[in-house]
Design a protein around this motif. Structure first.
Motif, short mmCIF file in Angstrom:
data_model
loop_
_atom_site.label_atom_id
_atom_site.label_comp_id
_atom_site.label_asym_id
_atom_site.label_seq_id
_atom_site.Cartn_x
_atom_site.Cartn_y
_atom_site.Cartn_z
N PHE A 75 17.88 7.84 -18.18
CA PHE A 75 17.37 6.93 -19.21
C PHE A 75 16.21 6.05 -18.71
CE2 PHE A 75 21.72 7.89 -20.58
CZ PHE A 75 21.46 8.33 -21.87
N GLY A 76 15.69 6.34 -17.53
CA GLY A 76 14.56 5.57 -17.02
C GLY A 76 14.89 4.13 -16.72
N ILE A 77 16.09 3.89 -16.19
CA ILE A 77 16.54 2.53 -15.85
C ILE A 77 16.36 2.31 -14.35
CG2 ILE A 77 18.51 0.94 -15.84
CD1 ILE A 77 19.69 2.68 -18.13
N PRO A 78 15.63 1.29 -13.93
CA PRO A 78 15.51 1.03 -12.50
C PRO A 78 16.87 0.68 -11.89
CG PRO A 78 13.91 -0.24 -13.76
CD PRO A 78 14.88 0.32 -14.75
N ARG A 79 17.17 1.25 -10.75
CA ARG A 79 18.42 0.91 -10.08
C ARG A 79 18.31 -0.49 -9.46
NH1 ARG A 79 19.81 5.85 -6.20
NH2 ARG A 79 17.56 5.72 -5.88
N PRO A 80 19.37 -1.29 -9.55
CA PRO A 80 19.30 -2.63 -8.95
C PRO A 80 19.27 -2.55 -7.44
CG PRO A 80 21.50 -2.19 -9.76
CD PRO A 80 20.65 -1.04 -10.22
N LEU A 81 18.69 -3.57 -6.83
CA LEU A 81 18.78 -3.71 -5.38
C LEU A 81 20.22 -4.04 -5.01
CD1 LEU A 81 15.60 -5.93 -4.84
CD2 LEU A 81 15.79 -3.45 -4.58
N ASN A 82 20.62 -3.59 -3.83
CA ASN A 82 22.01 -3.76 -3.38
C ASN A 82 22.08 -4.80 -2.26
OD1 ASN A 82 24.65 -3.56 -2.57
ND2 ASN A 82 24.54 -1.42 -1.94
N PRO A 83 22.52 -6.05 -2.57
CA PRO A 83 22.57 -7.08 -1.53
C PRO A 83 23.90 -7.11 -0.78
CG PRO A 83 23.14 -8.07 -3.62
CD PRO A 83 22.87 -6.59 -3.90
N PHE A 84 24.88 -6.31 -1.22
CA PHE A 84 26.25 -6.52 -0.75
C PHE A 84 26.52 -6.13 0.70
CE2 PHE A 84 26.54 -6.29 -5.40
CZ PHE A 84 27.10 -7.54 -5.62
N PRO A 85 25.84 -5.13 1.27
CA PRO A 85 26.11 -4.87 2.69
C PRO A 85 25.85 -6.08 3.58
CG PRO A 85 24.98 -3.00 1.72
CD PRO A 85 24.98 -4.09 0.68
N GLN A 86 24.92 -6.95 3.18
CA GLN A 86 24.59 -8.12 4.00
C GLN A 86 25.48 -9.33 3.68
OE1 GLN A 86 21.92 -6.30 2.39
NE2 GLN A 86 21.91 -5.16 4.33
N GLU A 87 26.06 -9.38 2.50
CA GLU A 87 26.79 -10.59 2.11
C GLU A 87 28.30 -10.39 1.94
OE1 GLU A 87 24.49 -11.31 -1.53
OE2 GLU A 87 26.32 -10.94 -2.69
N THR A 88 28.81 -9.21 2.24
CA THR A 88 30.23 -8.94 2.06
C THR A 88 30.97 -9.11 3.38
OG1 THR A 88 29.78 -7.39 0.26
CG2 THR A 88 31.93 -7.23 1.34
N SER A 89 32.10 -9.81 3.32
CA SER A 89 32.96 -9.97 4.50
C SER A 89 34.36 -9.47 4.15
CB SER A 89 33.02 -11.44 4.93
OG SER A 89 33.56 -12.24 3.87
N VAL A 90 35.14 -9.18 5.18
CA VAL A 90 36.52 -8.73 4.98
C VAL A 90 37.45 -9.70 5.70
CG1 VAL A 90 35.79 -6.33 4.76
CG2 VAL A 90 36.55 -7.20 6.98
N ALA A 91 38.70 -9.71 5.27
CA ALA A 91 39.70 -10.59 5.87
C ALA A 91 40.25 -9.96 7.16
CB ALA A 91 40.84 -10.83 4.88
N PRO A 92 40.75 -10.78 8.09
CA PRO A 92 41.36 -10.21 9.30
C PRO A 92 42.71 -9.57 9.04
CG PRO A 92 41.53 -12.60 9.32
CD PRO A 92 40.67 -12.25 8.14
#
Length: 227
Positions: A75-92
């Motif tokens: 449909f000619g929709i630009p894909r969004p930029l993906n910021p999550f690899p840099q801002e995602t954390s996980v619990a211990p």
């Protein structure tokens, strides 16, 4: 660099006043949410190793992203930029991450409910329904089971004075299997007190040793000789 529609993506709500078509907004919102899930599951796999259900559901998330990316291309929709690899954390804690995954899958199912109420385009609706079904029928049950397993394992270790963060130390495939089995076991008759206070690695050794003795006594050559 931020996405031009960052407030829409973060709020996960379509803005009728925005200068973008409804379908455009809906597909980008869905893809942005799948980015977030993928980054979280990848972080858990990196921290804890390729353990199920995160490892296999991570691969499923890659397929979700591919399906939505195909809609963008169609449909000619630009894909969004993906910021999550840099801002995602996980619990211990493995348990906390499993609980967070359950909450995330529930939110994802509700998001698709909302988007399906906004979008009439048949191809987009088909993709949304397929992705929602995967979350509801496979991902959510798998993570709920992981929560139940983690809670049982932590209770099992707590009874032995082992803190939750040490409850997931690997002892080897057989010992890990014994540990999971004992964590879910009910009353075990006269052996119950012994088993409740035994380390799984020790129990695994006992079982393996007993099996070895049995096989030694019952090997074919020995039986024929004694007969």
């Amino acid at each position: 660099m931020r996405n031009y529609d960052e407030p829409i993506l973060r709020s996960q709500r379509i803005d009728p006043a925005a200068p973008f078509p409804i379908l455009h907004q809906a597909v980008r919102i869905a893809l942005y949410d799948e980015y977030a899930a993928h980054a979280f599951y990848a972080g858990v796999v990196e921290a804890f190793g390729p353990r199920p259900p995160f490892a296999n559901i991570l691969r499923s998330e890659e397929r979700h992203i591919a399906a939505l990316s195909n809609l963008c291309q169609r449909f000619g929709i630009p894909r969004p930029l993906n910021p999550f690899p840099q801002e995602t954390s996980v619990a211990p804690s493995w348990l906390v991450n499993c609980e967070r995954a359950v909450a995330g899958e529930i939110a994802n199912i509700r998001l698709y409910d909302y988007l399906l109420g906004q979008v009439g385009e048949p191809e987009a609706r088909r993709v949304f329904l397929n992705l929602q079904a995967a979350s509801r029928e496979r991902h959510l049950p798998a993570f709920r089971q992981a929560v139940a397993d983690a809670m049982a394992q932590e209770r099992y270790h707590a009874a032995r004075g082992i803190p939750p963060e040490a409850a997931y130390v690997r002892h080897g495939p057989f010992s890990d299997f014994m540990e999971r089995a004992l964590a879910h076991a009910g009353p075990l008759g006269i052996f119950s007190p012994l088993l409740r206070h035994s380390h799984p690695a020790m129990l695994a050794g006992l079982v393996a040793g007993g099996a070895g003795i049995y096989l030694l006594k019952n090997r074919p050559g020995r039986n024929r000789k004694e007969d």
